[in-house]
Design a protein around this motif. Structure first.
Motif, PDB file in Angstrom:
ATOM      1  N   ALA A   5     -16.117  10.368   2.671  1.00  0.00           N
ATOM      2  CA  ALA A   5     -16.111  10.488   1.202  1.00  0.00           C
ATOM      3  C   ALA A   5     -14.976  10.818   0.699  1.00  0.00           C
ATOM      4  O   ALA A   5     -14.623  11.883   0.466  1.00  0.00           O
ATOM      5  N   SER A   6     -13.958   9.895   0.626  1.00  0.00           N
ATOM      6  CA  SER A   6     -12.399  10.076   0.284  1.00  0.00           C
ATOM      7  C   SER A   6     -11.907   8.693  -0.337  1.00  0.00           C
ATOM      8  O   SER A   6     -12.727   7.760  -0.086  1.00  0.00           O
ATOM      9  N   PRO A   7     -10.817   8.689  -0.964  1.00  0.00           N
ATOM     10  CA  PRO A   7     -10.359   7.520  -1.414  1.00  0.00           C
ATOM     11  C   PRO A   7     -10.023   6.308  -0.221  1.00  0.00           C
ATOM     12  O   PRO A   7     -10.288   5.479  -0.495  1.00  0.00           O
ATOM     13  N   LEU A   8      -9.635   6.801   0.869  1.00  0.00           N
ATOM     14  CA  LEU A   8      -9.518   6.044   1.892  1.00  0.00           C
ATOM     15  C   LEU A   8     -10.950   5.389   2.452  1.00  0.00           C
ATOM     16  O   LEU A   8     -10.922   3.994   2.660  1.00  0.00           O
ATOM     17  N   GLY A   9     -11.832   6.411   2.554  1.00  0.00           N
ATOM     18  CA  GLY A   9     -13.106   5.868   3.121  1.00  0.00           C
ATOM     19  C   GLY A   9     -13.608   4.792   1.747  1.00  0.00           C
ATOM     20  O   GLY A   9     -14.250   3.730   2.288  1.00  0.00           O
ATOM     21  N   ASP A  10     -13.497   4.899   0.568  1.00  0.00           N
ATOM     22  CA  ASP A  10     -13.938   3.989  -0.451  1.00  0.00           C
ATOM     23  C   ASP A  10     -13.189   2.818  -0.308  1.00  0.00           C
ATOM     24  O   ASP A  10     -13.868   1.863  -0.601  1.00  0.00           O
ATOM     25  N   ALA A  11     -11.941   2.790  -0.055  1.00  0.00           N
ATOM     26  CA  ALA A  11     -11.180   1.787   0.132  1.00  0.00           C
ATOM     27  C   ALA A  11     -11.596   0.808   1.149  1.00  0.00           C
ATOM     28  O   ALA A  11     -11.629  -0.515   0.746  1.00  0.00           O
TER      29      ALA A  11
ATOM     30  N   GLU B 284      -4.751  -8.151   1.713  1.00  0.00           N
ATOM     31  CA  GLU B 284      -5.998  -7.839   0.871  1.00  0.00           C
ATOM     32  C   GLU B 284      -6.187  -6.092   1.265  1.00  0.00           C
ATOM     33  O   GLU B 284      -6.600  -5.476   0.394  1.00  0.00           O
ATOM     34  N   THR B 285      -5.955  -5.715   2.284  1.00  0.00           N
ATOM     35  CA  THR B 285      -6.206  -4.448   2.947  1.00  0.00           C
ATOM     36  C   THR B 285      -5.272  -3.250   2.026  1.00  0.00           C
ATOM     37  O   THR B 285      -5.900  -2.535   1.398  1.00  0.00           O
ATOM     38  N   PHE B 286      -3.992  -3.639   1.874  1.00  0.00           N
ATOM     39  CA  PHE B 286      -3.235  -2.844   1.090  1.00  0.00           C
ATOM     40  C   PHE B 286      -3.306  -2.808  -0.331  1.00  0.00           C
ATOM     41  O   PHE B 286      -3.257  -2.052  -1.199  1.00  0.00           O
ATOM     42  N   ASN B 287      -3.946  -4.083  -0.960  1.00  0.00           N
ATOM     43  CA  ASN B 287      -4.249  -4.188  -2.369  1.00  0.00           C
ATOM     44  C   ASN B 287      -5.399  -3.324  -2.575  1.00  0.00           C
ATOM     45  O   ASN B 287      -5.342  -2.514  -3.542  1.00  0.00           O
ATOM     46  N   ALA B 288      -6.274  -3.008  -1.698  1.00  0.00           N
ATOM     47  CA  ALA B 288      -7.461  -2.227  -1.885  1.00  0.00           C
ATOM     48  C   ALA B 288      -6.948  -0.601  -1.724  1.00  0.00           C
ATOM     49  O   ALA B 288      -7.572   0.342  -2.465  1.00  0.00           O
ATOM     50  N   LEU B 289      -6.057  -0.409  -0.763  1.00  0.00           N
ATOM     51  CA  LEU B 289      -5.474   0.933  -0.726  1.00  0.00           C
ATOM     52  C   LEU B 289      -5.011   1.398  -1.976  1.00  0.00           C
ATOM     53  O   LEU B 289      -4.878   2.469  -2.432  1.00  0.00           O
ATOM     54  N   VAL B 290      -4.111   0.360  -2.764  1.00  0.00           N
ATOM     55  CA  VAL B 290      -3.550   0.637  -3.818  1.00  0.00           C
ATOM     56  C   VAL B 290      -4.416   0.787  -4.903  1.00  0.00           C
ATOM     57  O   VAL B 290      -4.332   1.750  -5.828  1.00  0.00           O
ATOM     58  N   ALA B 291      -5.425  -0.038  -5.066  1.00  0.00           N
ATOM     59  CA  ALA B 291      -6.524   0.178  -6.024  1.00  0.00           C
ATOM     60  C   ALA B 291      -7.015   1.436  -5.993  1.00  0.00           C
ATOM     61  O   ALA B 291      -7.471   2.113  -7.162  1.00  0.00           O
ATOM     62  N   PHE B 292      -7.527   2.016  -5.009  1.00  0.00           N
ATOM     63  CA  PHE B 292      -7.940   3.248  -4.787  1.00  0.00           C
ATOM     64  C   PHE B 292      -7.131   4.608  -4.724  1.00  0.00           C
ATOM     65  O   PHE B 292      -7.436   5.528  -4.393  1.00  0.00           O
ATOM     66  N   ASN B 293      -5.866   4.273  -4.953  1.00  0.00           N
ATOM     67  CA  ASN B 293      -4.859   5.291  -5.005  1.00  0.00           C
ATOM     68  C   ASN B 293      -4.748   6.011  -3.679  1.00  0.00           C
ATOM     69  O   ASN B 293      -4.796   7.465  -3.638  1.00  0.00           O
ATOM     70  N   VAL B 294      -4.810   5.450  -2.675  1.00  0.00           N
ATOM     71  CA  VAL B 294      -4.873   6.116  -1.541  1.00  0.00           C
ATOM     72  C   VAL B 294      -3.220   6.590  -1.109  1.00  0.00           C
ATOM     73  O   VAL B 294      -2.362   5.800  -1.099  1.00  0.00           O
ATOM     74  N   LYS B 295      -2.960   7.706  -0.619  1.00  0.00           N
ATOM     75  CA  LYS B 295      -1.501   8.099  -0.425  1.00  0.00           C
ATOM     76  C   LYS B 295      -1.153   7.807   1.018  1.00  0.00           C
ATOM     77  O   LYS B 295      -1.921   7.765   2.002  1.00  0.00           O
ATOM     78  N   THR B 296       0.120   7.754   1.243  1.00  0.00           N
ATOM     79  CA  THR B 296       0.556   7.288   2.449  1.00  0.00           C
ATOM     80  C   THR B 296       0.179   8.465   3.693  1.00  0.00           C
ATOM     81  O   THR B 296      -0.039   8.284   4.618  1.00  0.00           O
ATOM     82  N   SER B 297       0.132   9.965   3.267  1.00  0.00           N
ATOM     83  CA  SER B 297      -0.100  10.869   4.077  1.00  0.00           C
ATOM     84  C   SER B 297      -1.732  10.605   4.569  1.00  0.00           C
ATOM     85  O   SER B 297      -1.959  11.250   5.440  1.00  0.00           O
ATOM     86  N   ALA B 298      -2.594   9.855   3.854  1.00  0.00           N
ATOM     87  CA  ALA B 298      -3.883   9.587   4.368  1.00  0.00           C
ATOM     88  C   ALA B 298      -3.914   8.891   5.396  1.00  0.00           C
ATOM     89  O   ALA B 298      -4.909   8.711   6.117  1.00  0.00           O
TER      90      ALA B 298
END
Length: 287
Positions: free
Chosen positions: A162-168, A213-227
């Motif tokens: 349950a995190s932005p990374l998991g949602d992405a 496509e993978t990084f587009n999803a990470l950007v869309a869900f505002n995933v930080k590089t630290s995650a």
């Protein structure tokens, strides 16, 4: 195996360290915790059973000839496969060194198709001199470095679904709850075949859909590089342009909190310790 492993790693490997993508035997004197896996049907077809080199690669989870999952423990007593502990009187190595159950009689299960697809993909990369990545040619070591990064991302997301990374990842069709991080928390090269299979399936999905496509999803869900990775370790060079698209989470000076004297250990830490203890106990022969 050194030539293949150095091609995968991209550098000269030391003698006394776990090699990337090579199953570690976990040796303690003559006792082992794991690292050897076999196909029971291949052994059954051999006039004289023998071990295949490719069974030692950590990305191998199934047999391409028989369509079954490899086994890395005795089906009867669950002991690690230790052919070096057999004696001449045992006559063949397709048997357990403790209970002498014949592996050739084992009931085989089918492999996970997504994990096997990754196995085929990795085998193809290992045999090639260059890999096409984003309309450019990269070395096999760079490709394996990239999938190692994705493997770490999946394990990180499994800690916190349950995190932005998991949602992405879920938006990409990767359910991290189906590939939970192994309870033991051990390195990928130390995991049993069942846990490696569960981790390779989502990695295959990420590689197949492509990094764009993978990084587009990470950007869309505002995933930080630290995650995605430990900032103390350098990410793969081939992914640096993509990582630059993500926002950075500013970190202040790290201060270790003073722990209360009687603070209970977390459930995850207890489960990890228990999983590692069971692994050690399985490697110890009964007295």
């Amino acid at each position: 195996m050194r030539d293949d492993c150095e091609k995968v790693a991209g550098y000269s490997l030391p003698e006394t360290r776990t090699w990337p993508w090579l199953l570690a035997l976990g040796s303690r004197n003559r006792t082992r915790h794991g690292g050897q896996q076999v196909c029971a049907l291949c052994l059954a077809e051999d006039l004289t059973p023998y071990l295949r080199r490719h069974w030692r690669f950590a990305w191998h989870i199934g047999c391409r000839f028989h369509g079954v999952q490899l086994i890395d423990e005795c089906p009867a007593c669950k002991a690690p496969i230790e052919p070096h502990r057999l004696s001449a009187e045992d006559q063949h190595l397709a048997q357990c060194s403790r209970c002498h159950d014949d592996f050739r009689k084992a009931v085989c299960t089918s492999y996970l198709p997504e994990a096997f697809s990754f196995q085929v993909m990795a085998d193809r990369v290992l045999k090639s001199d260059n890999v096409t990545f984003r309309q450019a040619s990269i070395a096999p070591a760079d490709w394996f470095s990239m999938v190692t990064f994705f493997l770490s991302v999946v394990r990180r997301a499994s800690r916190r679904p349950a995190s932005p990374l998991g949602d992405a990842l879920l938006s990409l069709g990767v359910s991290v709850t189906d590939s939970r991080m192994p309870l033991s928390g051990l390195a990928f090269e130390l995991l049993p075949v069942s846990e490696r299979r569960a981790l390779l399936a989502p990695v295959e999905r990420l590689v197949s859909i492509g990094v764009e496509e993978t990084f587009n999803a990470l950007v869309a869900f505002n995933v930080k590089t630290s995650a995605l990775h430990d900032p103390r370790k350098s990410p793969p060079v081939v992914l640096l342009p993509m990582l630059s698209r993500l926002s950075h989470h500013p970190h202040g000076p790290h201060r270790r909190r003073a722990q209360p004297d009687h603070r209970p250990t977390s459930e995850r830490a207890v489960r990890a310790s228990w999983a590692r203890l069971k692994r050690r106990m399985k490697a110890e022969p009964p007295s």
